[in-house]
Structure formats: structure tokens, C-alpha cells
Design a protein around this motif. Sequence first.
Motif, PDB file in Angstrom:
ATOM      1  N   SER A   1       0.826  -1.208   0.000  1.00 58.78           N
ATOM      2  CA  SER A   1       0.000   0.000   0.000  1.00 58.78           C
ATOM      3  C   SER A   1       0.860   1.258   0.000  1.00 58.78           C
ATOM      4  CB  SER A   1      -0.933   0.021   1.217  1.00 58.78           C
ATOM      5  OG  SER A   1      -1.925  -0.969   1.116  1.00 58.78           O
TER       6      SER A   1
ATOM      7  N   THR B   1      -2.519  -6.024  -2.376  1.00 52.36           N
ATOM      8  CA  THR B   1      -3.226  -5.220  -1.380  1.00 52.36           C
ATOM      9  C   THR B   1      -4.606  -5.819  -1.122  1.00 52.36           C
ATOM     10  OG1 THR B   1      -3.972  -3.745  -3.173  1.00 52.36           O
ATOM     11  CG2 THR B   1      -2.066  -3.031  -1.882  1.00 52.36           C
TER      12      THR B   1
ATOM     13  N   GLU C   1      -7.450  -2.131   2.106  1.00 51.17           N
ATOM     14  CA  GLU C   1      -6.329  -1.258   1.763  1.00 51.17           C
ATOM     15  C   GLU C   1      -6.587  -0.523   0.447  1.00 51.17           C
ATOM     16  OE1 GLU C   1      -2.679  -3.786   3.863  1.00 51.17           O
ATOM     17  OE2 GLU C   1      -3.297  -4.233   1.805  1.00 51.17           O
TER      18      GLU C   1
END
Length: 226
Positions: A153, A180, A184
Motif C-alpha cells: 500500500s 493489497t 487497503e
Amino acid sequence: MDEPQHAQPTPVEEPLATARGLSLQGPKGPVFGPLDLDLPRGAAIALAGKAGSGKSALLLALTGRMRGVTGELSVDGHDAIRHSRQVRKITSVARIDDLVEPEDSLSLEDCITERTLADAAPARARLANYLHVALLLGLDEPRSTAYGQLSPSDQVRAAVALASIRPAPMIVLDDIDRETTLAEQEILWNGLVKLAAEGVTVIASTSERAAVPLEVTTIEMEALHA
């Protein structure tokens, strides 16, 4: 007797980018298109599709970095087919597949320096521009941290912040969903919406539609092939 008051029409802002019949052919057939697009200024846009649907190639085409594209494409008033160099100067790539991405071994400070040189960005404003977008997206890692040590991220946040060192009306990012989670991704998209609110058109590719907020315009790559 007072004259009647007539409401003035609200001016319609021209799109940042317009494509008509935009296509790319590969050795095995069409990569994307033909497609027609109108991309507004100051918008967060999701380019959604499965792997191999042409997302990366379209991002490169929109920024004047893909050869062999046919059709019509205008970006901020520039003909991106005939004058791709001008379009490259006014657009910015945060991350594209394996072609454009900060090196894992470099610290964020080194990445800032490298990006400044690569983009011929103003040296005086480079740190301020980076820090502004990093803060906007929620990146607070020390600049001594290596890019490769960041979470997936934070790598997205850093890549976008680095792409903002030289201000550009369009920033593109490939694979926002790479490694991710949905949660996120939702946070990342919300950060891109904040950046778009400052007048930047941010286009990110994804194969995960569930995390894309309602206020983000979604372009379906599969539909463009239909």
C-alpha cells in the motif's frame, strides 16, 4: 420596470483527454480498442479488467508512451499520436507493470532525487511537492526508508507522490490492487479521490472492482473490446 434576469449558462469544461477510435494491435490481435473516451479534468478513474485486457497498454497510450497506437487521442490540447513527446512532458507515470517503478534498493530520498532528474522537475519544489501528496495519501515513512521495505500500500502512495514531483494534469498507476487487500485498496482509492479534487486526473488500473468507491468513474476494459 426592471429587466428580467436570465441565469447565465454554466460553462462546460473541456475534457482533459479525448479518444476516438483509439486502437492498438499486437502480434496476436487487438490489445485494446477501437474505443472512444472522454476523460474529465480532476477526476479519479478506475481502469478495470482482468489480466491481459490491455490496461497497462492503454495507460501507456494515454500518456504518449506507447508506439503503434492508431486513431485519435488528444491530451490537454496536444495530439498524442503525432506529438507524443509533448504529451509525455505533461503527464506522469507512477507505476506501469515492470516498465516504470522505483527501485527497491533506493531510499525514498534517493527516489526523489532520481525522479527529479528523470522528469526534469524543478529542484526547489521537488520535496514540497512530494511531501504534499505523500501527506495527502497518508504516507508517513521516513525518507531514509528503502522503497522495497515499504508495504504494498505504501509503495502505491510513494509511487504516486514521486510522480507528483513534477506537477502534471494526469497521473497514471498500474495495478492498484497488487498485493493489497480490499480494505487497503479502498483507502488508497479515497486518497486518489483527494488528489483528484486538487485538479489532477488520476487513472489507476485494477482487476478488483469491489473496492472502487462510487465517486470514482470506472472504465470497463472488457466492454471496450465488445
